[in-house]
Design a protein around this motif. Structure first.
Motif, mmCIF file in Angstrom:
data_model
loop_
_atom_site.group_PDB
_atom_site.id
_atom_site.type_symbol
_atom_site.label_atom_id
_atom_site.label_comp_id
_atom_site.label_asym_id
_atom_site.label_seq_id
_atom_site.Cartn_x
_atom_site.Cartn_y
_atom_site.Cartn_z
ATOM 1 N N PHE A 161 41.244 36.560 37.412
ATOM 2 C CA PHE A 161 42.177 37.388 36.656
ATOM 3 C C PHE A 161 41.829 37.404 35.174
ATOM 4 O O PHE A 161 41.823 38.462 34.537
ATOM 5 C CB PHE A 161 43.608 36.878 36.851
ATOM 6 N N ALA A 162 41.542 36.245 34.610
ATOM 7 C CA ALA A 162 41.329 36.156 33.168
ATOM 8 C C ALA A 162 40.076 36.886 32.704
ATOM 9 O O ALA A 162 39.993 37.300 31.547
ATOM 10 C CB ALA A 162 41.246 34.682 32.750
ATOM 11 N N GLN A 163 39.101 37.058 33.593
ATOM 12 C CA GLN A 163 37.814 37.635 33.195
ATOM 13 C C GLN A 163 37.659 39.111 33.563
ATOM 14 O O GLN A 163 36.562 39.665 33.469
ATOM 15 C CB GLN A 163 36.680 36.841 33.832
ATOM 16 N N GLN A 164 38.744 39.779 33.930
ATOM 17 C CA GLN A 164 38.653 41.189 34.295
ATOM 18 C C GLN A 164 38.135 42.040 33.140
ATOM 19 O O GLN A 164 37.458 43.045 33.352
ATOM 20 C CB GLN A 164 40.014 41.706 34.776
ATOM 21 N N PHE A 165 38.424 41.644 31.904
ATOM 22 C CA PHE A 165 37.993 42.452 30.760
ATOM 23 C C PHE A 165 36.473 42.624 30.736
ATOM 24 O O PHE A 165 35.958 43.627 30.236
ATOM 25 C CB PHE A 165 38.497 41.848 29.445
ATOM 26 N N LYS A 166 35.752 41.659 31.271
ATOM 27 C CA LYS A 166 34.293 41.785 31.327
ATOM 28 C C LYS A 166 33.877 42.796 32.393
ATOM 29 O O LYS A 166 32.905 43.541 32.213
ATOM 30 C CB LYS A 166 33.647 40.436 31.616
ATOM 31 N N ARG A 167 34.603 42.826 33.500
ATOM 32 C CA ARG A 167 34.257 43.755 34.587
ATOM 33 C C ARG A 167 34.676 45.184 34.263
ATOM 34 O O ARG A 167 34.124 46.132 34.811
ATOM 35 C CB ARG A 167 34.912 43.289 35.894
ATOM 36 N N SER A 168 35.648 45.341 33.369
ATOM 37 C CA SER A 168 36.130 46.686 33.027
ATOM 38 C C SER A 168 35.065 47.523 32.334
ATOM 39 O O SER A 168 35.179 48.746 32.275
ATOM 40 C CB SER A 168 37.376 46.591 32.131
ATOM 41 N N CYS A 169 34.044 46.880 31.773
ATOM 42 C CA CYS A 169 32.989 47.626 31.070
ATOM 43 C C CYS A 169 31.609 47.237 31.604
ATOM 44 O O CYS A 169 30.652 47.133 30.832
ATOM 45 C CB CYS A 169 33.089 47.408 29.565
ATOM 46 N N LEU A 170 31.520 47.044 32.906
ATOM 47 C CA LEU A 170 30.238 46.693 33.502
ATOM 48 C C LEU A 170 29.269 47.862 33.481
ATOM 49 O O LEU A 170 29.682 49.028 33.589
ATOM 50 C CB LEU A 170 30.439 46.272 34.966
ATOM 51 N N PRO A 171 27.957 47.585 33.410
ATOM 52 C CA PRO A 171 26.981 48.649 33.621
ATOM 53 C C PRO A 171 26.981 49.073 35.077
ATOM 54 O O PRO A 171 27.501 48.359 35.943
ATOM 55 C CB PRO A 171 25.643 47.987 33.241
ATOM 56 N N ASP A 172 26.426 50.228 35.353
ATOM 57 C CA ASP A 172 26.313 50.695 36.738
ATOM 58 C C ASP A 172 25.475 49.731 37.559
ATOM 59 O O ASP A 172 24.583 49.041 37.044
ATOM 60 C CB ASP A 172 25.658 52.078 36.787
ATOM 61 N N GLY A 173 25.728 49.715 38.856
ATOM 62 C CA GLY A 173 24.952 48.903 39.783
ATOM 63 C C GLY A 173 25.293 49.313 41.200
ATOM 64 O O GLY A 173 26.333 49.935 41.444
ATOM 65 N N PRO A 174 24.453 48.968 42.167
ATOM 66 C CA PRO A 174 24.687 49.401 43.553
ATOM 67 C C PRO A 174 25.728 48.538 44.249
ATOM 68 O O PRO A 174 25.860 47.346 43.960
ATOM 69 C CB PRO A 174 23.315 49.209 44.204
ATOM 70 N N VAL A 176 26.293 46.733 47.490
ATOM 71 C CA VAL A 176 25.395 46.286 48.553
ATOM 72 C C VAL A 176 26.156 45.926 49.824
ATOM 73 O O VAL A 176 25.798 46.334 50.920
ATOM 74 C CB VAL A 176 24.552 45.084 48.077
ATOM 75 N N GLY A 177 27.220 45.145 49.689
ATOM 76 C CA GLY A 177 27.984 44.717 50.857
ATOM 77 C C GLY A 177 29.329 45.408 50.921
ATOM 78 O O GLY A 177 29.501 46.528 50.433
ATOM 79 N N SER A 178 30.312 44.728 51.510
ATOM 80 C CA SER A 178 31.632 45.329 51.698
ATOM 81 C C SER A 178 32.606 44.931 50.589
ATOM 82 O O SER A 178 33.759 45.326 50.615
ATOM 83 C CB SER A 178 32.208 44.910 53.063
ATOM 84 N N VAL A 179 32.142 44.146 49.619
ATOM 85 C CA VAL A 179 32.979 43.717 48.500
ATOM 86 C C VAL A 179 32.296 44.098 47.196
ATOM 87 O O VAL A 179 31.083 43.925 47.055
ATOM 88 C CB VAL A 179 33.204 42.186 48.536
ATOM 89 N N ALA A 180 33.056 44.650 46.263
ATOM 90 C CA ALA A 180 32.495 45.008 44.964
ATOM 91 C C ALA A 180 33.555 44.821 43.892
ATOM 92 O O ALA A 180 34.754 44.850 44.172
ATOM 93 C CB ALA A 180 31.988 46.457 44.968
ATOM 94 N N VAL A 181 33.120 44.625 42.658
ATOM 95 C CA VAL A 181 34.065 44.426 41.552
ATOM 96 C C VAL A 181 33.882 45.464 40.449
ATOM 97 O O VAL A 181 34.412 45.310 39.358
ATOM 98 C CB VAL A 181 33.942 43.002 40.962
ATOM 99 N N SER A 182 33.156 46.530 40.728
ATOM 100 C CA SER A 182 32.944 47.563 39.721
ATOM 101 C C SER A 182 34.228 48.348 39.484
ATOM 102 O O SER A 182 34.928 48.707 40.436
ATOM 103 C CB SER A 182 31.840 48.522 40.163
ATOM 104 N N PRO A 183 34.553 48.651 38.219
ATOM 105 C CA PRO A 183 35.745 49.465 37.938
ATOM 106 C C PRO A 183 35.565 50.910 38.384
ATOM 107 O O PRO A 183 36.528 51.664 38.441
ATOM 108 C CB PRO A 183 35.872 49.364 36.415
ATOM 109 N N ARG A 184 34.339 51.302 38.697
ATOM 110 C CA ARG A 184 34.084 52.655 39.184
ATOM 111 C C ARG A 184 34.000 52.696 40.708
ATOM 112 O O ARG A 184 33.683 53.723 41.290
ATOM 113 C CB ARG A 184 32.766 53.172 38.581
ATOM 114 N N GLY A 185 34.280 51.564 41.341
ATOM 115 C CA GLY A 185 34.195 51.500 42.787
ATOM 116 C C GLY A 185 35.446 50.935 43.412
ATOM 117 O O GLY A 185 36.500 51.560 43.398
ATOM 118 N N ASP A 186 35.346 49.710 43.912
ATOM 119 C CA ASP A 186 36.422 49.142 44.720
ATOM 120 C C ASP A 186 37.576 48.548 43.921
ATOM 121 O O ASP A 186 38.685 48.447 44.422
ATOM 122 C CB ASP A 186 35.853 48.030 45.610
ATOM 123 N N LEU A 187 37.330 48.083 42.702
ATOM 124 C CA LEU A 187 38.328 47.275 42.007
ATOM 125 C C LEU A 187 38.962 48.022 40.842
ATOM 126 O O LEU A 187 38.330 48.248 39.813
ATOM 127 C CB LEU A 187 37.694 45.971 41.502
#
Length: 207
Positions: A161-174, A176-187
């Motif tokens: 929870f505390a580190q979501q701010f880092k994921r909110s501005c992640l670079p693009d990436g593929p 691969v599996g059924s779980v992802a943390v990209s703000p442009r994808g699953d999370l």
């Protein structure tokens, strides 16, 4: 503070070289590190493309081991097995006098075997803390006692929870599996989300 400065300087140098040579800075951070926020903001957290962003740490190790076992190059196999035998570390602190790595990631944030299990059960299955804990004790109870599992599960929720701010501005990436943390994808998760309810449930597991 100065460990973070090193990580940011590494990234600045890589970005400068990429700009000079018309290249790309390819990110090395994996799914497990992104989930835990185990990256320096605007340091190794940043790249032009995060190729490992959808691959958990345990799978990275499995793939490296697979290549080491199947490659026709004995030299490559030796190098890869040596990598697997080396503790995971950001290497931002000097080694000890005898050359031993002084900064071991899993001593600080917990075993990736546990965190990758938690991550799947939380994001893919949507299970609550009590069920994640119970499943972890059942599946991984031969390797970790209940108190250890509970301790690292608290760490997982707190850091996730505390580190979501880092994921909110992640670079693009593929993905691969059924779980992802990209703000442009699953999370889709606000950067100011709080873990209080989840941690409170873990405090009352024995009720």
């Amino acid at each position: 503070t100065y460990e973070n400065a090193q990580a940011r300087e590494r990234t600045q140098i890589l970005m400068d070289i990429a700009n000079k040579d018309g290249g790309l800075v390819i990110g090395t951070g994996d799914l497990s590190e992104l989930a835990l926020g185990w990256a320096t903001y605007n340091g190794d957290h940043m790249s032009m493309y995060g190729v490992n962003g959808g691959v958990p740490k345990t799978l990275v190790r499995y793939l490296v081991n697979h290549v080491a076992d199947t490659t026709s190059s004995a030299a490559l196999s030796r190098v890869l097995l040596d990598v697997l035998d080396t503790p995971v570390s950001p290497e931002l602190l000097p080694a000890s006098v005898d050359g031993t790595i002084s900064q071991r990631t899993e001593d600080l944030v917990g075993p990736y075997e546990l965190h990758d299990f938690f991550l799947y059960q939380v994001l893919r299955r949507g299970f609550d803390p009590r069920k994640v804990y119970r499943l972890a004790c059942y599946v991984l109870g031969n390797s970790y006692d209940a108190a250890t599992i509970k301790m690292w599960l608290k760490t997982f929720y707190r850091r996730f929870f505390a580190q979501q701010f880092k994921r909110s501005c992640l670079p693009d990436g593929p993905k691969v599996g059924s779980v992802a943390v990209s703000p442009r994808g699953d999370l889709r998760m606000p950067s100011d989300a709080q873990a209080n309810l989840w941690l409170a449930e873990l405090e009352h597991l024995d009720d």
